[in-house]
Write a protein that holds these residues in place. Structure first.
Motif, PDB file in Angstrom:
ATOM      1  N   SER A   7      53.101  78.897 -97.874  1.00  0.00           N
ATOM      2  CA  SER A   7      53.801  80.156 -98.133  1.00  0.00           C
ATOM      3  C   SER A   7      53.044  81.301 -97.483  1.00  0.00           C
ATOM      4  CB  SER A   7      53.904  80.407 -99.638  1.00  0.00           C
ATOM      5  OG  SER A   7      52.617  80.485-100.216  1.00  0.00           O
ATOM      6  N   ARG A   8      53.750  82.276 -97.048  1.00  0.00           N
ATOM      7  CA  ARG A   8      53.160  83.457 -96.401  1.00  0.00           C
ATOM      8  C   ARG A   8      53.065  84.575 -97.424  1.00  0.00           C
ATOM      9  NH1 ARG A   8      56.279  84.939 -91.083  1.00  0.00           N
ATOM     10  NH2 ARG A   8      54.536  86.398 -91.003  1.00  0.00           N
ATOM     11  N   VAL A   9      51.891  85.150 -97.526  1.00  0.00           N
ATOM     12  CA  VAL A   9      51.667  86.275 -98.430  1.00  0.00           C
ATOM     13  C   VAL A   9      51.795  87.564 -97.636  1.00  0.00           C
ATOM     14  CG1 VAL A   9      50.044  87.429 -99.965  1.00  0.00           C
ATOM     15  CG2 VAL A   9      50.121  84.916 -99.884  1.00  0.00           C
ATOM     16  N   VAL A  10      52.739  88.383 -98.022  1.00  0.00           N
ATOM     17  CA  VAL A  10      52.949  89.651 -97.330  1.00  0.00           C
ATOM     18  C   VAL A  10      52.005  90.697 -97.913  1.00  0.00           C
ATOM     19  CG1 VAL A  10      54.596  91.462 -96.783  1.00  0.00           C
ATOM     20  CG2 VAL A  10      55.353  89.072 -96.898  1.00  0.00           C
ATOM     21  N   ARG A  11      51.146  91.225 -97.072  1.00  0.00           N
ATOM     22  CA  ARG A  11      50.186  92.229 -97.523  1.00  0.00           C
ATOM     23  C   ARG A  11      50.512  93.566 -96.863  1.00  0.00           C
ATOM     24  NH1 ARG A  11      45.975  89.834-100.148  1.00  0.00           N
ATOM     25  NH2 ARG A  11      45.674  87.597 -99.796  1.00  0.00           N
ATOM     26  N   THR A  12      50.449  94.605 -97.615  1.00  0.00           N
ATOM     27  CA  THR A  12      50.679  95.941 -97.063  1.00  0.00           C
ATOM     28  C   THR A  12      49.349  96.638 -96.891  1.00  0.00           C
ATOM     29  OG1 THR A  12      50.958  96.837 -99.295  1.00  0.00           O
ATOM     30  CG2 THR A  12      52.941  96.122 -98.138  1.00  0.00           C
ATOM     31  N   ALA A  13      49.284  97.490 -95.899  1.00  0.00           N
ATOM     32  CA  ALA A  13      48.055  98.247 -95.667  1.00  0.00           C
ATOM     33  C   ALA A  13      47.914  99.321 -96.741  1.00  0.00           C
ATOM     34  CB  ALA A  13      48.098  98.885 -94.284  1.00  0.00           C
ATOM     35  N   PRO A  14      46.692  99.581 -97.191  1.00  0.00           N
ATOM     36  CA  PRO A  14      46.506 100.635 -98.192  1.00  0.00           C
ATOM     37  C   PRO A  14      46.993 101.982 -97.655  1.00  0.00           C
ATOM     38  CG  PRO A  14      44.506  99.324 -97.941  1.00  0.00           C
ATOM     39  CD  PRO A  14      45.423  98.928 -96.825  1.00  0.00           C
ATOM     40  N   VAL A  15      47.584 102.768 -98.541  1.00  0.00           N
ATOM     41  CA  VAL A  15      47.990 104.109 -98.155  1.00  0.00           C
ATOM     42  C   VAL A  15      46.810 105.071 -98.262  1.00  0.00           C
ATOM     43  CG1 VAL A  15      48.779 104.813-100.463  1.00  0.00           C
ATOM     44  CG2 VAL A  15      49.820 105.833 -98.435  1.00  0.00           C
ATOM     45  N   ILE A  16      45.836 104.722 -99.122  1.00  0.00           N
ATOM     46  CA  ILE A  16      44.622 105.525 -99.282  1.00  0.00           C
ATOM     47  C   ILE A  16      43.425 104.587 -99.314  1.00  0.00           C
ATOM     48  CG2 ILE A  16      43.327 107.109-100.792  1.00  0.00           C
ATOM     49  CD1 ILE A  16      46.059 108.015-101.911  1.00  0.00           C
ATOM     50  N   THR A  17      42.396 104.897 -98.530  1.00  0.00           N
ATOM     51  CA  THR A  17      41.144 104.154 -98.552  1.00  0.00           C
ATOM     52  C   THR A  17      39.996 105.133 -98.776  1.00  0.00           C
ATOM     53  OG1 THR A  17      41.983 102.480 -97.008  1.00  0.00           O
ATOM     54  CG2 THR A  17      39.593 102.634 -97.275  1.00  0.00           C
ATOM     55  N   VAL A  18      39.260 104.931 -99.853  1.00  0.00           N
ATOM     56  CA  VAL A  18      38.084 105.742-100.163  1.00  0.00           C
ATOM     57  C   VAL A  18      36.886 104.808-100.065  1.00  0.00           C
ATOM     58  CG1 VAL A  18      36.930 107.191-101.871  1.00  0.00           C
ATOM     59  CG2 VAL A  18      39.429 107.249-101.663  1.00  0.00           C
ATOM     60  N   ASP A  19      35.985 105.078 -99.130  1.00  0.00           N
ATOM     61  CA  ASP A  19      34.886 104.155 -98.829  1.00  0.00           C
ATOM     62  C   ASP A  19      33.547 104.882 -98.923  1.00  0.00           C
ATOM     63  OD1 ASP A  19      33.268 102.112 -97.937  1.00  0.00           O
ATOM     64  OD2 ASP A  19      33.951 102.194 -95.860  1.00  0.00           O
ATOM     65  N   GLY A  20      32.839 104.690-100.057  1.00  0.00           N
ATOM     66  CA  GLY A  20      31.516 105.276-100.232  1.00  0.00           C
ATOM     67  C   GLY A  20      31.508 106.793-100.203  1.00  0.00           C
ATOM     68  N   ALA A  21      32.589 107.420-100.690  1.00  0.00           N
ATOM     69  CA  ALA A  21      32.726 108.873-100.587  1.00  0.00           C
ATOM     70  C   ALA A  21      31.820 109.606-101.568  1.00  0.00           C
ATOM     71  CB  ALA A  21      34.171 109.293-100.807  1.00  0.00           C
ATOM     72  N   PRO A  64      50.742 101.373-101.422  1.00  0.00           N
ATOM     73  CA  PRO A  64      51.952 102.192-101.575  1.00  0.00           C
ATOM     74  C   PRO A  64      52.688 101.863-102.869  1.00  0.00           C
ATOM     75  CG  PRO A  64      51.800 101.305 -99.345  1.00  0.00           C
ATOM     76  CD  PRO A  64      50.722 100.637-100.137  1.00  0.00           C
ATOM     77  N   GLY A  65      53.103 102.905-103.586  1.00  0.00           N
ATOM     78  CA  GLY A  65      53.873 102.725-104.811  1.00  0.00           C
ATOM     79  C   GLY A  65      53.058 102.584-106.077  1.00  0.00           C
ATOM     80  N   GLU A  66      51.716 102.568-105.965  1.00  0.00           N
ATOM     81  CA  GLU A  66      50.898 102.481-107.178  1.00  0.00           C
ATOM     82  C   GLU A  66      50.900 103.812-107.922  1.00  0.00           C
ATOM     83  OE1 GLU A  66      47.359  99.667-107.600  1.00  0.00           O
ATOM     84  OE2 GLU A  66      47.043 100.538-105.611  1.00  0.00           O
ATOM     85  N   ALA A  67      50.747 103.740-109.235  1.00  0.00           N
ATOM     86  CA  ALA A  67      50.637 104.930-110.087  1.00  0.00           C
ATOM     87  C   ALA A  67      49.288 104.860-110.790  1.00  0.00           C
ATOM     88  CB  ALA A  67      51.773 104.983-111.097  1.00  0.00           C
ATOM     89  N   GLU A 204      61.412 109.898-111.503  1.00  0.00           N
ATOM     90  CA  GLU A 204      62.384 109.655-110.439  1.00  0.00           C
ATOM     91  C   GLU A 204      61.677 109.400-109.105  1.00  0.00           C
ATOM     92  OE1 GLU A 204      64.854 113.078-110.320  1.00  0.00           O
ATOM     93  OE2 GLU A 204      65.819 112.696-112.262  1.00  0.00           O
ATOM     94  N   LEU A 205      60.635 110.162-108.832  1.00  0.00           N
ATOM     95  CA  LEU A 205      59.883 109.983-107.588  1.00  0.00           C
ATOM     96  C   LEU A 205      59.191 108.624-107.568  1.00  0.00           C
ATOM     97  CD1 LEU A 205      58.328 113.563-107.250  1.00  0.00           C
ATOM     98  CD2 LEU A 205      60.280 112.625-105.996  1.00  0.00           C
ATOM     99  N   LEU A 206      58.638 108.219-108.710  1.00  0.00           N
ATOM    100  CA  LEU A 206      57.990 106.907-108.790  1.00  0.00           C
ATOM    101  C   LEU A 206      59.007 105.786-108.582  1.00  0.00           C
ATOM    102  CD1 LEU A 206      55.513 107.427-111.774  1.00  0.00           C
ATOM    103  CD2 LEU A 206      54.938 107.144-109.355  1.00  0.00           C
ATOM    104  N   ALA A 207      60.181 105.945-109.169  1.00  0.00           N
ATOM    105  CA  ALA A 207      61.233 104.944-109.002  1.00  0.00           C
ATOM    106  C   ALA A 207      61.657 104.824-107.545  1.00  0.00           C
ATOM    107  CB  ALA A 207      62.440 105.292-109.874  1.00  0.00           C
ATOM    108  N   GLY A 208      61.455 105.896-106.794  1.00  0.00           N
ATOM    109  CA  GLY A 208      61.778 105.877-105.372  1.00  0.00           C
ATOM    110  C   GLY A 208      60.662 105.351-104.497  1.00  0.00           C
ATOM    111  N   GLY A 209      59.590 104.863-105.114  1.00  0.00           N
ATOM    112  CA  GLY A 209      58.524 104.230-104.345  1.00  0.00           C
ATOM    113  C   GLY A 209      57.353 105.120-104.003  1.00  0.00           C
ATOM    114  N   ARG A 210      57.296 106.316-104.581  1.00  0.00           N
ATOM    115  CA  ARG A 210      56.167 107.204-104.283  1.00  0.00           C
ATOM    116  C   ARG A 210      54.875 106.671-104.916  1.00  0.00           C
ATOM    117  NH1 ARG A 210      58.265 112.328-102.976  1.00  0.00           N
ATOM    118  NH2 ARG A 210      60.397 112.002-102.203  1.00  0.00           N
ATOM    119  N   THR A 211      53.755 107.111-104.365  1.00  0.00           N
ATOM    120  CA  THR A 211      52.431 106.790-104.894  1.00  0.00           C
ATOM    121  C   THR A 211      51.933 107.984-105.694  1.00  0.00           C
ATOM    122  OG1 THR A 211      51.965 105.407-102.962  1.00  0.00           O
ATOM    123  CG2 THR A 211      50.071 106.111-104.276  1.00  0.00           C
ATOM    124  N   LEU A 212      51.359 107.740-106.876  1.00  0.00           N
ATOM    125  CA  LEU A 212      50.969 108.825-107.781  1.00  0.00           C
ATOM    126  C   LEU A 212      49.489 108.757-108.139  1.00  0.00           C
ATOM    127  CD1 LEU A 212      51.721 111.173-109.787  1.00  0.00           C
ATOM    128  CD2 LEU A 212      52.111 109.379-111.490  1.00  0.00           C
TER     129      LEU A 212
END
Length: 257
Positions: A7-21, A64-67, A204-212
């Motif tokens: 099976s193929r696992v579909v991975r999405t790229a992070p919308v935000i990356t915080v690295d050692g900030a 993307p889409g995480e709250a 409503e924005l979250l239901a539309g796939g926004r990240t919060l």
């Protein structure tokens, strides 16, 4: 018998990356010389520079889409983290990458001009966030209707009450189509009915796939919107887990908070 294909696992790229900030600030300003000191050629005694790290070595990614709810006491780096993600300020160490536009509900009335009318501020603020004049004109009536300040649309912004300022600012920012929403306790001054109206809009924005990203001291609100929690303490990321786990750890560490 032919073995099934893996099976193929579909991975999405992070919308935000915080690295050692990390980011540090100075509590005390360096002493400056006044005219008398300059004339006499004297140097004032310098106070020792008192610097502190508001955030240090913070790392996480956001899909993307995480709250996400950000939890912690006052002064522990929550608002600073949101400003870094919004790229209002830049880190002194580490790296923050945001691969999407951001709608910042941080210091929500910042950037509004007191001498301009509500109408003029709507066009100015929405325009600065990338909306075209045609898009603003198309959505203007809805923005004013949401804010419930139609009678004051041509009133100078500085004459509005603090609650009315929050209404119009939220109505403008919530109209933006940016994929990432940053919310930092900005609705605390709003009345209960309008606050609930804003919360329904966030849902409503979250239901539309926004990240919060949501900063609040209200556990009920955090659980309402968020599934994941970041617990910050003394500028460090103590826990990255479910929102329930983050709140439980915070309440255990600071039971009277």
């Amino acid at each position: 018998m032919t073995a099934p294909a893996p099976s193929r696992v579909v991975r999405t790229a992070p919308v935000i990356t915080v690295d050692g900030a990390g980011i540090h600030f100075r509590r005390n300003r360096r002493a400056s010389r006044n005219f008398k000191d300059l004339f006499a050629g004297r140097q004032r005694r310098r106070r020792p520079v008192d610097e502190f790290w508001a955030l240090r070595d913070v790392s996480f990614t956001v899909q993307p889409g995480e709250a996400i709810g950000v939890v912690g006491r006052n002064g522990q780096g929550k608002s600073t983290l949101l400003k870094l993600v919004a790229q209002v300020i830049l880190p002194d160490e580490g790296r923050i990458t945001v691969d999407a536009g951001v709608a910042p509900l941080i210091e929500i009335t910042g950037g509004f001009v007191g001498d301009l009318t509500v109408r003029e501020n709507v066009f100015l603020t929405a325009g600065l966030h990338g909306m075209s004049r045609a898009e603003i004109q198309q959505g203007f009536d809805e923005i004013i209707a949401f804010a419930e300040i139609g009678d004051f649309v041509d009133t100078p912004y500085k004459h509005l009450s603090s609650g009315m300022k929050v209404r119009i600012a939220f109505a403008v920012i919530a109209r933006l189509e940016e994929p990432v929403i940053l919310v930092d306790e900005v609705l605390a001054v709003g009345d209960k009915a309008f606050r609930e109206k804003c919360y329904r809009r966030i849902e409503e924005l979250l239901a539309g796939g926004r990240t919060l990203f949501f900063v609040s001291h209200n556990a009920k609100d955090l659980r309402r919107f968020c599934s994941r929690g970041l617990y910050l303490d003394k500028g460090s990321l103590v826990l990255d887990d479910t929102i329930d786990a983050a709140l439980e750890r915070y309440e255990t560490d600071y039971p009277s908070a």
